[in-house]
Design a protein around this motif. Structure first.
Motif, PDB file in Angstrom:
ATOM      1  N   LEU A 128       0.847  -1.439   0.145  1.00  0.00           N
ATOM      2  CA  LEU A 128      -0.058   0.167  -0.092  1.00  0.00           C
ATOM      3  C   LEU A 128       0.856   1.340   0.027  1.00  0.00           C
ATOM      4  O   LEU A 128       1.716   1.327   0.862  1.00  0.00           O
ATOM      5  N   ARG A 129       0.598   2.173  -0.803  1.00  0.00           N
ATOM      6  CA  ARG A 129       1.294   3.322  -0.938  1.00  0.00           C
ATOM      7  C   ARG A 129       0.298   4.624  -1.148  1.00  0.00           C
ATOM      8  O   ARG A 129      -0.579   4.428  -1.720  1.00  0.00           O
ATOM      9  N   VAL A 130       0.860   5.658  -0.619  1.00  0.00           N
ATOM     10  CA  VAL A 130       0.025   7.067  -0.740  1.00  0.00           C
ATOM     11  C   VAL A 130       0.778   7.913  -1.250  1.00  0.00           C
ATOM     12  O   VAL A 130       2.066   8.012  -1.172  1.00  0.00           O
ATOM     13  N   PRO A 131       0.308   9.108  -1.892  1.00  0.00           N
ATOM     14  CA  PRO A 131       1.162  10.287  -2.713  1.00  0.00           C
ATOM     15  C   PRO A 131       1.501  11.200  -1.466  1.00  0.00           C
ATOM     16  O   PRO A 131       1.051  11.105  -0.498  1.00  0.00           O
ATOM     17  N   GLY A 132       2.889  11.665  -1.669  1.00  0.00           N
ATOM     18  CA  GLY A 132       3.292  12.452  -0.919  1.00  0.00           C
ATOM     19  C   GLY A 132       3.937  13.715  -1.613  1.00  0.00           C
ATOM     20  O   GLY A 132       4.508  13.651  -2.536  1.00  0.00           O
ATOM     21  N   GLY A 133       3.582  14.974  -0.892  1.00  0.00           N
ATOM     22  CA  GLY A 133       4.213  16.181  -1.638  1.00  0.00           C
ATOM     23  C   GLY A 133       3.512  17.469  -1.414  1.00  0.00           C
ATOM     24  O   GLY A 133       2.268  17.455  -0.832  1.00  0.00           O
ATOM     25  N   GLU A 134       3.907  18.525  -1.766  1.00  0.00           N
ATOM     26  CA  GLU A 134       3.081  19.816  -1.721  1.00  0.00           C
ATOM     27  C   GLU A 134       1.945  19.815  -2.321  1.00  0.00           C
ATOM     28  O   GLU A 134       0.832  20.596  -2.045  1.00  0.00           O
ATOM     29  N   ALA A 135       1.597  19.230  -3.331  1.00  0.00           N
ATOM     30  CA  ALA A 135       0.248  18.869  -4.034  1.00  0.00           C
ATOM     31  C   ALA A 135      -0.945  18.664  -3.082  1.00  0.00           C
ATOM     32  O   ALA A 135      -2.105  19.024  -3.321  1.00  0.00           O
ATOM     33  N   GLU A 146       4.806  14.197  -6.354  1.00  0.00           N
ATOM     34  CA  GLU A 146       6.358  14.102  -6.534  1.00  0.00           C
ATOM     35  C   GLU A 146       6.832  12.700  -6.270  1.00  0.00           C
ATOM     36  O   GLU A 146       7.502  12.179  -7.325  1.00  0.00           O
ATOM     37  N   GLN A 147       5.923  12.095  -5.491  1.00  0.00           N
ATOM     38  CA  GLN A 147       6.298  10.540  -5.229  1.00  0.00           C
ATOM     39  C   GLN A 147       5.163   9.972  -4.416  1.00  0.00           C
ATOM     40  O   GLN A 147       4.300  10.537  -4.014  1.00  0.00           O
ATOM     41  N   THR A 148       5.358   8.680  -4.684  1.00  0.00           N
ATOM     42  CA  THR A 148       4.319   7.712  -3.651  1.00  0.00           C
ATOM     43  C   THR A 148       5.280   7.296  -2.580  1.00  0.00           C
ATOM     44  O   THR A 148       6.272   6.675  -2.874  1.00  0.00           O
ATOM     45  N   LEU A 149       4.745   7.021  -1.155  1.00  0.00           N
ATOM     46  CA  LEU A 149       5.390   6.450  -0.284  1.00  0.00           C
ATOM     47  C   LEU A 149       4.609   5.131   0.346  1.00  0.00           C
ATOM     48  O   LEU A 149       3.424   5.192   0.362  1.00  0.00           O
ATOM     49  N   PRO A 150       5.209   4.167   0.739  1.00  0.00           N
ATOM     50  CA  PRO A 150       4.684   3.073   1.560  1.00  0.00           C
ATOM     51  C   PRO A 150       3.898   3.760   2.831  1.00  0.00           C
ATOM     52  O   PRO A 150       4.231   4.500   3.615  1.00  0.00           O
ATOM     53  N   VAL A 151       2.671   2.889   3.106  1.00  0.00           N
ATOM     54  CA  VAL A 151       1.868   3.408   4.020  1.00  0.00           C
ATOM     55  C   VAL A 151       2.561   2.944   5.315  1.00  0.00           C
ATOM     56  O   VAL A 151       2.526   3.491   6.378  1.00  0.00           O
ATOM     57  N   GLU A 152       3.249   1.715   5.589  1.00  0.00           N
ATOM     58  CA  GLU A 152       3.796   1.312   6.514  1.00  0.00           C
ATOM     59  C   GLU A 152       5.347   1.618   6.385  1.00  0.00           C
ATOM     60  O   GLU A 152       5.898   1.069   5.668  1.00  0.00           O
ATOM     61  N   ARG A 153       6.180   2.286   7.224  1.00  0.00           N
ATOM     62  CA  ARG A 153       7.378   2.723   6.990  1.00  0.00           C
ATOM     63  C   ARG A 153       7.807   2.801   8.512  1.00  0.00           C
ATOM     64  O   ARG A 153       7.243   2.773   9.450  1.00  0.00           O
ATOM     65  N   ALA A 190       2.796  13.319   6.344  1.00  0.00           N
ATOM     66  CA  ALA A 190       3.343  14.062   7.258  1.00  0.00           C
ATOM     67  C   ALA A 190       4.903  13.719   7.029  1.00  0.00           C
ATOM     68  O   ALA A 190       5.748  14.912   7.095  1.00  0.00           O
ATOM     69  N   GLU A 191       5.149  12.685   7.042  1.00  0.00           N
ATOM     70  CA  GLU A 191       6.695  12.629   7.078  1.00  0.00           C
ATOM     71  C   GLU A 191       7.347  12.678   5.864  1.00  0.00           C
ATOM     72  O   GLU A 191       8.622  13.290   5.755  1.00  0.00           O
ATOM     73  N   HIS A 192       6.597  13.094   4.806  1.00  0.00           N
ATOM     74  CA  HIS A 192       7.200  13.841   3.615  1.00  0.00           C
ATOM     75  C   HIS A 192       7.955  15.162   4.074  1.00  0.00           C
ATOM     76  O   HIS A 192       8.986  15.436   3.508  1.00  0.00           O
ATOM     77  N   PHE A 193       7.125  15.855   4.614  1.00  0.00           N
ATOM     78  CA  PHE A 193       7.608  17.109   4.894  1.00  0.00           C
ATOM     79  C   PHE A 193       8.846  17.248   6.052  1.00  0.00           C
ATOM     80  O   PHE A 193       9.902  17.894   6.008  1.00  0.00           O
ATOM     81  N   ARG A 194       8.660  16.314   7.072  1.00  0.00           N
ATOM     82  CA  ARG A 194       9.672  16.027   8.148  1.00  0.00           C
ATOM     83  C   ARG A 194      10.853  15.718   7.634  1.00  0.00           C
ATOM     84  O   ARG A 194      12.012  16.000   7.844  1.00  0.00           O
ATOM     85  N   ASP A 195      10.796  14.537   6.647  1.00  0.00           N
ATOM     86  CA  ASP A 195      12.120  14.226   6.117  1.00  0.00           C
ATOM     87  C   ASP A 195      12.909  15.228   5.179  1.00  0.00           C
ATOM     88  O   ASP A 195      14.124  14.989   4.758  1.00  0.00           O
ATOM     89  N   ARG A 196      12.079  16.341   4.845  1.00  0.00           N
ATOM     90  CA  ARG A 196      12.816  17.313   3.926  1.00  0.00           C
ATOM     91  C   ARG A 196      13.209  18.721   4.647  1.00  0.00           C
ATOM     92  O   ARG A 196      13.437  19.790   4.175  1.00  0.00           O
TER      93      ARG A 196
END
Length: 510
Positions: free
Chosen positions: A97-104, A126-133, A248-254
């Protein structure tokens, strides 16, 4: 006749195309739905499927592998279940399972799979990220030392929140848990914190009120709303907190800062129990499966403050839990209290007494506390919590008769003013300078001559009054977070002057 039209030309052209095509065997895992009911599909013929794998049904519906057996797997359906029937083909996509991540995603209302619910255009992220990380490793974390201002005096002054902290909001039904979290979101209007609100099993009307409040009083364009409403499939409700955490992790990791509100984990636990019972997992205490603690631990551990070499970003979590008749020792609340870094407990008794926010000062705690508090706030709020707790005990005894001791009477009068200060209407967040001025004025006696019922009027006028009278002190506190003695004296004098004016010019406090 041209080369293309002639039989020999067509054959030659086909040979050239075949020569340029890499031919190799391709394997595709296809299973069959053996049984479907209550949002769960039992599937045969997929022996190599891994836990959490994304599955696609014949009609285009999605699901994920929730339980693996020797002969079949149990899949949770994420879409409308009425279109899934026994005998249909099921394909293992080879993905999780993946979800989109980014400013959009900012400003959008999406379901837990990232599909728009607001009628807007499809997301181009910009990208898709796994739901379970996995959660950040201990070595990759930094100390929680930067404050997250909620604008609520009772929280910022007594139970400071830090960037990267996990603070549980817990209380009975209809005691203002969501309201407190929304106030915290609204107060991030002028900060660099991105907010993610996750609704798990909430009625659509309640979710609409939250979104409308953020649009009216905050910056919705800096928020993401992830909705797994009560009418959604149980699978969507189950993955909603994990999807919101990934976004939310998309923003933290940047190197950015984010705050996530999960409303609420009690309903999420009930959904997990429902799925576990339907997939025939062994039940444990209160019929919850044995992994209920691990479920929320692995979710909330993902909130953290990263070390500078990892970008220095932060993700603050405000999970919400509901109690029954104020029972904090129930199974799910105690699990969450043991996982988080503190809890803000809301009392039905205080709510009924019209004290809003209805925060129980005696039961609430922040395990980060002063380490993440502004030094100026820490200086002026040191004894307020103790004084208020003593007042609550003394007030209980006053019901049995009059108080003749002057010292006790003064304590009770001070406690009533503290209670009036901590009572704060919704969407009226205070700046750090306003909070410092109020608590300093309380501690130094500037409010002793003002009746408690007049304090709300003073609090309402205070920001404009300080900006006009003491702009340098306001600027110094807001920029540095420290409080020099001369600045404290100036703020206290300003509060005393305002108290005198609010009181009608009678009895100015010194």
């Amino acid at each position: 006749m041209t080369e293309r039209a002639s039989p020999s030309g067509w054959l030659e052209q086909s040979r050239r195309k075949l020569d340029g095509t890499a031919l190799a065997p391709q394997a595709e895992a296809v299973g069959r739905v053996a049984h479907v009911a209550d949002g769960i599909a039992r599937i045969t013929g997929l022996p190599d499927t891994v836990l959490g794998a994304l599955l696609r049904f014949e009609g285009g519906q999605l699901g994920f592998a929730h339980g693996l057996g020797a002969e079949q797997i149990d899949a949770v359906i994420l879409d409308e279940t009425s279109a899934v029937e026994a005998g249909q083909a099921v394909t293992d996509t080879g993905e999780v399972l993946r979800v989109p991540g980014g400013e959009a995603l900012l400003g959008r209302i999406v379901d837990p799979l990232g599909r728009p619910l607001d009628g807007g255009p499809p997301l181009e992220t910009e990208q898709t990220l796994p739901v379970e990380r996995p959660a950040p490793a201990i070595i990759d974390r930094a100390h929680v030392s930067e404050p997250v201002q909620t604008g609520l005096l009772v929280v910022d002054g007594l139970f400071a929140l830090g960037r990267g902290q996990r603070e549980l909001i817990v209380g009975d039904r209809a005691t203002g848990k969501t309201s407190l979290a929304v106030d915290a979101i609204v107060n991030q209007t002028d900060t660099d914190v991105v907010c993610v609100y996750v609704a798990v099993g909430q009625p659509a009307s309640a979710v609409e009120r939250v979104i409308a409040a953020v649009h009216a009083h905050g910056r919705a364009e800096r928020c993401i709303f992830v909705v797994g409403a009560a009418a959604s499939a149980p699978g969507l409700q189950w993955i909603a907190p994990f999807a919101g955490m990934t976004m939310a992790e998309h923003f933290r990791d940047r190197g950015g800062h984010a705050m996530i509100v999960i409303d609420d984990l009690t309903r999420h636990a009930a959904t997990h129990r429902e799925l576990a019972l339907l997939t025939r997992e062994p039940p444990g205490r209160e019929a919850y499966p044995g992994d209920i603690f691990y479920l929320h631990a692995r979710l909330l551990e993902r909130a953290a403050k990263l070390a500078p070499e990892k970008g220095g970003g932060s993700l603050t979590a405000l999970p919400i839990a509901e109690t029954d008749a104020g029972n904090l020792s129930a199974y799910i609340p105690t699990n969450l209290i043991s996982i988080t870094d503190g809890q803000i407990v809301l009392s039905a008794h205080l709510f009924a007494a019209n004290q809003r926010p209805a925060v129980d000062v005696g039961l609430s705690v922040s395990r980060v506390g002063g380490k993440a508090q502004s030094p100026a706030l820490r200086e002026v709020s040191g004894r307020v919590r103790l004084q208020y707790a003593q007042f609550q005990e003394l007030e209980m005894f006053t019901r049995f008769g009059g108080i003749t001791n002057d010292r006790v009477r003064n304590q009770i009068e001070r406690g009533r003013r503290i209670r009036a200060l901590l009572t704060q209407p919704r969407y009226t967040g205070l700046r750090v300078a306003d909070q410092v001025a109020l608590l300093a004025g309380l501690t130094d006696g500037a409010l002793d001559a003002l009746a408690p019922e007049k304090i709300p009027r003073l609090r309402e006028r205070l920001p404009g009054w300080l900006d006009a009278r003491e702009p340098e002190a306001v600027r110094a506190v807001e920029e540095s977070g420290t409080l020099a003695p001369e600045m404290r004296a100036a703020l206290v004098d300003a509060v005393a002057a305002l108290a005198s004016e609010v009181d009608g010019g009678e009895g100015a406090a010194g």
